[in-house]
Design a protein around this motif. Structure first.
Motif: not given
Length: 193
Positions: A83-87, A101-120
């Motif tokens: 299994l692939r596990l997100q912590i 909050s089930l999001t990836k990234g950081y508010h101050r990063s260049p890419t910001g905060v994003k939702s995970y893809a279904p296969d992440d």
């Protein structure tokens, strides 16, 4: 040849500072200021990951750490499949719940905060760090929480939520999330192996 005179103050701005964490800085965990929790968020996240590893290892379930740039944090070698596990780690409760909050990234990063893809990832480990408990789920909602009333049952049976999450995925021994490496083809040249 021109020589740029040094501008006062820029030396301090560009001087490298090593990230230093003094035990005195966080010894009062979880009773820390929001600024202190934010400043040491990576340390607390790493603590949550190691707590998950520890709990799973106590029950004979091995994990492998994945590089930070991947969307999952661990591979869990569960008897029913890899299994692939997100912590996700929360340091302390608020209004009777640990919030995640089930999001990836950081508010101050260049890419910001994003939702995970279904296969992440396949399952999520929600770590209530100040209580040293983990709740596993296959639920893909963006917002999760652990009620303080759940803490005792999570502590009593640390892997029951993992088994529920695996069951929710409907895994069987024949279907695994992570494909096994394909062996190199063997070419028979007539001389035998």
């Amino acid at each position: 040849m021109f020589k740029q005179p040094p501008l006062s103050g820029f030396e301090a701005l560009f001087a490298s500072r090593a990230a230093h964490l003094s035990a005195d800085d966080i010894r009062q965990f979880p009773d820390l200021s929001p600024d202190m929790l934010t400043r040491h968020a990576k340390w607390f996240g790493l603590s949550g990951e190691h707590l998950v590893d520890s709990i799973l290892l106590r029950f004979g379930i091995y994990t492998s750490q994945l590089p930070e740039m991947l969307p999952a944090d661990r591979i869990v070698y569960h008897p029913d499949g890899d299994l692939r596990l997100q912590i996700k780690t929360c340091c302390r409760s608020r209004n009777g719940y640990f919030h995640f909050s089930l999001t990836k990234g950081y508010h101050r990063s260049p890419t910001g905060v994003k939702s995970y893809a279904p296969d992440d990832f396949d399952i999520v480990a929600l770590v209530a760090l100040s209580e040293n408990v983990v709740k596993f789920t296959a639920d893909r909602h963006q917002s999760h929480r652990i009620a303080l009333s759940e803490i005792d049952s999570l502590r009593t049976d640390p892997c029951s939520s993992l088994e529920r999450a695996v069951k929710d995925l409907s895994l069987s021994a024949a279907s695994v999330s992570i494909p096994a490496p394909t062996p190199a083809p063997v070419i028979d040249d007539g001389r035998g192996l």
